[in-house]
Design a protein around this motif. Sequence first.
Motif: not given
Length: 103
Positions: A61-65
Amino acid sequence: SLGGSGDAFVAKFTFDVPVPVMISNLISQVNTADIFVGNASSLTGKLNAAAAAFDRGQTNAAVNQLQAFQNQVRAQSGKGIPTATAAALIAAAQSIINAATGG
């Protein structure tokens, strides 16, 4: 004087910096850059969401952000964000992604 830009010299040491600190540094970079305020707050929102996801252990999720951050910066490059600034922000985000994923 080190001669030339000090950026390459500093970059050697970013591998040992924890990801949340790297994100915090990038937020500071966005806040001090010559970026339209509306763009800056949208960008820092994505970075804050990435930091919160890392805190929860949700690396994907962090990488997606962070990728959404990169996409927004790319879209604004040469418009709301000066081209050189955009390139630096995209590279910084990529460094964080690499650190987070071991890439």
